[in-house]
Design an enzyme around this catalytic site. Structure first.
Site, PDB file in Angstrom:
ATOM      1  N   GLU A  54     -22.389  62.854 -18.675  1.00 60.25           N
ATOM      2  CA  GLU A  54     -22.256  64.345 -18.877  1.00 60.25           C
ATOM      3  C   GLU A  54     -21.210  64.742 -17.638  1.00 60.25           C
ATOM      4  O   GLU A  54     -20.870  65.837 -17.571  1.00 60.25           O
ATOM      5  CB  GLU A  54     -23.830  64.812 -18.160  1.00 60.25           C
ATOM      6  N   GLU A  66     -32.068  59.959 -21.256  1.00 63.06           N
ATOM      7  CA  GLU A  66     -33.185  60.808 -21.035  1.00 63.06           C
ATOM      8  C   GLU A  66     -34.197  60.477 -22.109  1.00 63.06           C
ATOM      9  O   GLU A  66     -35.441  60.485 -21.600  1.00 63.06           O
ATOM     10  CB  GLU A  66     -32.525  62.108 -21.254  1.00 63.06           C
TER      11      GLU A  66
HETATM   12  C1  1HE Z   1     -20.588  61.296 -31.554  1.00 62.37           C
HETATM   13  C2  1HE Z   1     -21.436  61.211 -30.105  1.00 62.37           C
HETATM   14  C3  1HE Z   1     -21.657  62.232 -29.551  1.00 62.37           C
HETATM   15  C4  1HE Z   1     -20.311  59.201 -30.901  1.00 62.37           C
HETATM   16  N1  1HE Z   1     -21.712  63.315 -30.116  1.00 62.37           N
HETATM   17  N2  1HE Z   1     -20.438  62.488 -31.991  1.00 62.37           N
HETATM   18  N3  1HE Z   1     -22.461  61.456 -24.967  1.00 62.37           N
HETATM   19  C5  1HE Z   1     -21.395  60.922 -24.660  1.00 62.37           C
HETATM   20  O1  1HE Z   1     -20.434  61.421 -23.983  1.00 62.37           O
HETATM   21  C6  1HE Z   1     -21.153  59.567 -25.257  1.00 62.37           C
HETATM   22  C7  1HE Z   1     -20.067  59.699 -26.415  1.00 62.37           C
HETATM   23  N4  1HE Z   1     -20.064  58.643 -27.193  1.00 62.37           N
HETATM   24  C8  1HE Z   1     -19.343  57.341 -26.840  1.00 62.37           C
HETATM   25  O2  1HE Z   1     -18.990  57.321 -25.567  1.00 62.37           O
HETATM   26  C9  1HE Z   1     -19.196  56.372 -27.883  1.00 62.37           C
HETATM   27  O3  1HE Z   1     -19.473  56.856 -29.314  1.00 62.37           O
HETATM   28  C10 1HE Z   1     -20.130  55.244 -27.908  1.00 62.37           C
HETATM   29  C11 1HE Z   1     -19.973  54.601 -26.552  1.00 62.37           C
HETATM   30  C12 1HE Z   1     -21.601  55.633 -27.684  1.00 62.37           C
HETATM   31  C13 1HE Z   1     -19.974  54.132 -28.973  1.00 62.37           C
HETATM   32  O4  1HE Z   1     -18.555  53.929 -29.184  1.00 62.37           O
HETATM   33  P1  1HE Z   1     -18.197  53.371 -30.637  1.00 62.37           P
HETATM   34  O5  1HE Z   1     -16.619  52.959 -30.542  1.00 62.37           O
HETATM   35  O6  1HE Z   1     -19.022  52.470 -31.283  1.00 62.37           O
HETATM   36  O7  1HE Z   1     -18.221  54.629 -31.625  1.00 62.37           O
HETATM   37  P2  1HE Z   1     -17.254  55.903 -31.911  1.00 62.37           P
HETATM   38  O8  1HE Z   1     -15.764  55.652 -32.616  1.00 62.37           O
HETATM   39  O9  1HE Z   1     -16.744  56.552 -30.669  1.00 62.37           O
HETATM   40  O10 1HE Z   1     -18.010  56.938 -32.340  1.00 62.37           O
HETATM   41  C14 1HE Z   1     -18.455  56.768 -33.861  1.00 62.37           C
HETATM   42  C15 1HE Z   1     -18.727  58.278 -34.492  1.00 62.37           C
HETATM   43  O11 1HE Z   1     -19.397  58.830 -33.729  1.00 62.37           O
HETATM   44  C16 1HE Z   1     -17.508  59.060 -34.285  1.00 62.37           C
HETATM   45  O12 1HE Z   1     -17.244  60.199 -35.303  1.00 62.37           O
HETATM   46  P3  1HE Z   1     -16.406  60.079 -36.357  1.00 62.37           P
HETATM   47  O13 1HE Z   1     -16.643  61.101 -37.142  1.00 62.37           O
HETATM   48  O14 1HE Z   1     -15.060  60.054 -35.823  1.00 62.37           O
HETATM   49  O15 1HE Z   1     -16.601  58.678 -36.845  1.00 62.37           O
HETATM   50  C17 1HE Z   1     -17.804  59.845 -32.673  1.00 62.37           C
HETATM   51  O16 1HE Z   1     -17.172  60.977 -32.721  1.00 62.37           O
HETATM   52  C18 1HE Z   1     -19.330  60.039 -33.101  1.00 62.37           C
HETATM   53  N5  1HE Z   1     -20.281  60.031 -31.992  1.00 62.37           N
HETATM   54  N6  1HE Z   1     -20.954  59.936 -29.887  1.00 62.37           N
HETATM   55  C19 1HE Z   1     -21.153  63.507 -31.545  1.00 62.37           C
HETATM   56  N7  1HE Z   1     -22.646  61.977 -28.563  1.00 62.37           N
HETATM   57  C20 1HE Z   1     -29.798  67.371 -23.179  1.00 62.37           C
HETATM   58  S1  1HE Z   1     -28.187  67.368 -22.525  1.00 62.37           S
HETATM   59  C21 1HE Z   1     -27.721  65.736 -22.824  1.00 62.37           C
HETATM   60  C22 1HE Z   1     -26.409  65.714 -22.545  1.00 62.37           C
HETATM   61  C23 1HE Z   1     -25.545  64.427 -22.878  1.00 62.37           C
HETATM   62  O17 1HE Z   1     -26.087  63.792 -23.630  1.00 62.37           O
HETATM   63  S2  1HE Z   1     -23.889  64.475 -22.435  1.00 62.37           S
HETATM   64  C24 1HE Z   1     -23.406  62.813 -23.090  1.00 62.37           C
HETATM   65  C25 1HE Z   1     -22.944  62.770 -24.715  1.00 62.37           C
END
Ligand code: 1HE
Length: 257
Positions: A131, A111
């Site tokens: 989402e 977005e």
């Molecule tokens: C996060 C987030 C996040 C990572 N919020 N903490 N977005 C999503 O559903 C995407 C979620 N994220 C992923 O699918 C993956 O993290 C990635 C593909 C982006 C990257 O993968 P990777 O293997 O490089 O990293 P990771 O091990 O998954 O994440 C590293 C850390 O970042 C980990 O935290 P840690 O404390 O365990 O190290 C994750 O929890 C954290 N992290 N993404 C919070 N999104 C205005 S409305 C909009 C609505 C949306 O955007 S919904 C979609 C949200």
């Protein structure tokens, strides 16, 4: 204007705005999205174009899901409107913004990218709208901006099925205008921003503020808005001197692509 998760650097007429929360894949907390708004609202007057980048392997993982607590409907409404206001400051801010995309450009990250004016993707880029699988809906203007890039049918498919587009397919369907080898998105985006910065300010204004509105107007209104904007742009002294430069052989010719 400083923010702990945003690195801002002014390089002559180009502002480099970098999301700097790589440990969380540049996930957009409320604080960070408000920081983005603040940066674009307060760019120095000397800035003529901006690059938006993300530190680390991913451009942006979207909404910070750790903050998605028990919001009631009213709070959810205001949260979404807060994102709208912030991304309006990117799209309709003072200068054109070139996004340098790499890795995950997902959810709210997509977005945010969609609010920029030019998107340069490297080959590591992938686009998704998780989402759908998280049981929520877009809330950062994606339902308005993303169909204008790729069409409502493709967006619905992404959210219904969790489809992920790779960099090549993302460029083909219209997410990015440029596709470059891995690791080169920032350099290309900066090069483009430097070009954009050289345009007459009123031309950039017309492209940012008039063009997207004209594109949404019925034709008869669009033609009139176009004529008004054209008249204003061409009456500026800068337009007259640029045309004179061409007619007197001082300006570049258009080169064959
Ligand atoms: C996060 C987030 C996040 C990572 N919020 N903490 N977005 C999503 O559903 C995407 C979620 N994220 C992923 O699918 C993956 O993290 C990635 C593909 C982006 C990257 O993968 P990777 O293997 O490089 O990293 P990771 O091990 O998954 O994440 C590293 C850390 O970042 C980990 O935290 P840690 O404390 O365990 O190290 C994750 O929890 C954290 N992290 N993404 C919070 N999104 C205005 S409305 C909009 C609505 C949306 O955007 S919904 C979609 C949200």
């Amino acid at each position: 204007m400083s923010h702990k998760d945003i690195h801002l650097e002014i390089r002559d007429a180009v502002a480099v705005v970098r999301l700097s929360r790589p440990a969380k894949r540049n996930a957009l907390s409320d604080d960070l999205i408000l920081g983005v708004r603040n940066v674009f609202e307060n760019l120095p007057d000397t800035v003529r174009a901006a690059v938006l980048d993300g530190e680390g392997e991913h451009f942006c993982a979207g909404l910070d899901l750790s903050e998605l607590k028990e919001r009631d409907a009213g709070q959810g409404l205001h949260h979404s409107r807060m994102w709208h206001a912030a991304l309006e400051c990117v799209q309709y801010g003072p200068v054109p913004v070139v996004a340098a995309l790499h890795g995950a450009v997902v959810g709210g990250g997509l977005e945010l990218a969609s609010a920029c004016h030019i998107r340069v993707a490297d080959e590591s880029t992938f686009y998704a709208l998780p989402e759908g699988s998280r049981g929520i809906f877009v809330g950062g203007g994606g339902a308005v901006r993303i169909p204008r890039l790729i069409g409502a049918a493709r967006m619905a498919d992404m959210m219904l099925t969790g489809r992920v587009y790779n960099a090549q397919d993302g460029e083909r369907i219209g997410f990015a205008q440029y596709l470059v080898p891995q690791g080169q998105a920032f350099d290309k985006a900066f090069e483009l921003a430097q070009l954009v910065a050289q345009n007459a300010p009123l031309t950039n204004y017309a492209l940012m503020h008039a063009l997207p509105r004209i594109a949404e107007q019925p034709s008869d209104q669009g033609f009139l808005t176009e004529a008004l904007m054209a008249a204003i742009a061409q009456s500026a002294p800068e337009a007259k001197s640029r045309v004179k430069d061409f007619l007197e052989g001082r300006a570049n010719k258009v080169q064959k692509a």
